[in-house]
Design a protein around this motif. Structure first.
Motif, PDB file in Angstrom:
ATOM      1  N   SER A  85     -15.044 -14.012  -1.167  1.00  0.00           N
ATOM      2  CA  SER A  85     -14.017 -14.783  -0.457  1.00  0.00           C
ATOM      3  C   SER A  85     -12.820 -13.919  -0.060  1.00  0.00           C
ATOM      4  N   LEU A  86     -12.519 -12.883  -0.844  1.00  0.00           N
ATOM      5  CA  LEU A  86     -11.375 -12.022  -0.536  1.00  0.00           C
ATOM      6  C   LEU A  86     -11.616 -11.103   0.656  1.00  0.00           C
ATOM      7  N   MET A  87     -12.840 -11.081   1.186  1.00  0.00           N
ATOM      8  CA  MET A  87     -13.086 -10.351   2.427  1.00  0.00           C
ATOM      9  C   MET A  87     -12.347 -11.022   3.586  1.00  0.00           C
ATOM     10  N   CYS A  88     -11.987 -12.280   3.437  1.00  0.00           N
ATOM     11  CA  CYS A  88     -11.224 -13.014   4.451  1.00  0.00           C
ATOM     12  C   CYS A  88      -9.755 -12.616   4.310  1.00  0.00           C
ATOM     13  N   GLU A  89      -9.193 -12.072   5.372  1.00  0.00           N
ATOM     14  CA  GLU A  89      -7.804 -11.591   5.320  1.00  0.00           C
ATOM     15  C   GLU A  89      -6.819 -12.674   4.912  1.00  0.00           C
ATOM     16  N   ASP A  90      -7.037 -13.908   5.379  1.00  0.00           N
ATOM     17  CA  ASP A  90      -6.093 -14.975   5.057  1.00  0.00           C
ATOM     18  C   ASP A  90      -6.143 -15.348   3.578  1.00  0.00           C
ATOM     19  N   ILE A  91      -7.320 -15.316   2.976  1.00  0.00           N
ATOM     20  CA  ILE A  91      -7.425 -15.610   1.542  1.00  0.00           C
ATOM     21  C   ILE A  91      -6.808 -14.469   0.744  1.00  0.00           C
ATOM     22  N   MET A  92      -7.083 -13.224   1.133  1.00  0.00           N
ATOM     23  CA  MET A  92      -6.485 -12.072   0.439  1.00  0.00           C
ATOM     24  C   MET A  92      -4.957 -12.134   0.532  1.00  0.00           C
ATOM     25  N   ALA A  93      -4.443 -12.479   1.705  1.00  0.00           N
ATOM     26  CA  ALA A  93      -2.987 -12.577   1.874  1.00  0.00           C
ATOM     27  C   ALA A  93      -2.401 -13.691   1.008  1.00  0.00           C
ATOM     28  N   ALA A  94      -3.103 -14.816   0.903  1.00  0.00           N
ATOM     29  CA  ALA A  94      -2.618 -15.914   0.063  1.00  0.00           C
ATOM     30  C   ALA A  94      -2.585 -15.517  -1.403  1.00  0.00           C
ATOM     31  N   ILE A 122       0.713 -10.497   0.584  1.00  0.00           N
ATOM     32  CA  ILE A 122       0.915  -9.516   1.664  1.00  0.00           C
ATOM     33  C   ILE A 122      -0.382  -9.421   2.469  1.00  0.00           C
ATOM     34  N   ARG A 123      -0.313  -8.767   3.612  1.00  0.00           N
ATOM     35  CA  ARG A 123      -1.508  -8.479   4.418  1.00  0.00           C
ATOM     36  C   ARG A 123      -1.715  -6.969   4.417  1.00  0.00           C
ATOM     37  N   PRO A 124      -2.477  -6.468   3.446  1.00  0.00           N
ATOM     38  CA  PRO A 124      -2.664  -5.016   3.349  1.00  0.00           C
ATOM     39  C   PRO A 124      -3.613  -4.484   4.424  1.00  0.00           C
ATOM     40  N   ASP A 125      -3.448  -3.203   4.750  1.00  0.00           N
ATOM     41  CA  ASP A 125      -4.398  -2.538   5.634  1.00  0.00           C
ATOM     42  C   ASP A 125      -5.769  -2.598   4.990  1.00  0.00           C
ATOM     43  N   HIS A 126      -6.795  -2.604   5.821  1.00  0.00           N
ATOM     44  CA  HIS A 126      -8.144  -2.726   5.284  1.00  0.00           C
ATOM     45  C   HIS A 126      -9.147  -2.020   6.196  1.00  0.00           C
ATOM     46  N   ALA A 127     -10.334  -1.796   5.647  1.00  0.00           N
ATOM     47  CA  ALA A 127     -11.406  -1.135   6.383  1.00  0.00           C
ATOM     48  C   ALA A 127     -12.739  -1.577   5.792  1.00  0.00           C
ATOM     49  N   PRO A 128     -13.804  -1.570   6.590  1.00  0.00           N
ATOM     50  CA  PRO A 128     -15.124  -1.871   6.033  1.00  0.00           C
ATOM     51  C   PRO A 128     -15.546  -0.768   5.062  1.00  0.00           C
ATOM     52  N   ALA A 129     -16.317  -1.147   4.055  1.00  0.00           N
ATOM     53  CA  ALA A 129     -16.772  -0.173   3.059  1.00  0.00           C
ATOM     54  C   ALA A 129     -18.058  -0.673   2.415  1.00  0.00           C
ATOM     55  N   THR A 130     -18.746   0.251   1.757  1.00  0.00           N
ATOM     56  CA  THR A 130     -19.996  -0.065   1.068  1.00  0.00           C
ATOM     57  C   THR A 130     -19.903   0.426  -0.369  1.00  0.00           C
ATOM     58  N   LEU A 131     -20.381  -0.404  -1.282  1.00  0.00           N
ATOM     59  CA  LEU A 131     -20.453  -0.062  -2.699  1.00  0.00           C
ATOM     60  C   LEU A 131     -21.927   0.068  -3.065  1.00  0.00           C
ATOM     61  N   ARG A 132     -22.346   1.245  -3.490  1.00  0.00           N
ATOM     62  CA  ARG A 132     -23.734   1.491  -3.873  1.00  0.00           C
ATOM     63  C   ARG A 132     -23.900   1.286  -5.377  1.00  0.00           C
TER      64      ARG A 132
END
Length: 148
Positions: free
Chosen positions: A17-26, A30-40
């Protein structure tokens, strides 16, 4: 861990759910900078009876998510409270879309709650279509998180 130590990450890898910027901001305030990433080395599972997923180690899998950068100290207590007792915060190595690797915190589902994980994976697109509005409406804890 001393967060003033520059070896401790200030980034957070999110996979639900935190992949959604609005949920992360809530959650963070704050609205932090972000980027796509992969966790292996991990797999994302649906949590039975919930709209959100849990992350568990699995050497054969990987998880695509969002890496939030340079989170302030105040965000971490809010994130810990949001994730609750089912999750523990761990440092992991993630790969950005450009191939660069970086350390970040992520929230891993605790083994003692593994019985709550469904056998299948968790679908972010389905969450956006069918679960996000209900999740936001039902989650009344945003105002109960520690102060910013």
């Amino acid at each position: 861990m001393n967060r003033n130590d520059h070896t401790v990450p200030t980034a957070c890898f999110t996979y639900g759910s935190l992949m959604c910027e609005d949920i992360m901001a809530a959650v963070c305030g704050i609205r932090p900078d972000h980027a796509p990433a992969t966790l292996r080395g991990y797999r994302r599972h649906a949590v039975t009876g919930a709209a959100y997923p849990g992350l568990v180690p699995n050497a054969r899998d990987h998880v695509r998510g969002v890496l939030y950068l340079d989170l302030p100290e105040a965000a971490w207590s809010r994130l810990d409270a949001f994730e609750g007792e089912e999750y523990e915060r761990r440092i992991v190595d993630v790969e950005r879309a450009d191939g660069a690797r970086t350390q970040a915190w992520t929230y891993v589902f605790r083994a003692r709650f593994a019985h709550r994980l469904a056998a299948g994976g968790w679908d972010f697109e389905r969450f956006l279509r069918e679960g996000k509005a209900r999740f936001v409406a039902e989650y009344i804890g945003f105002d109960k998180l520690p102060p910013r």
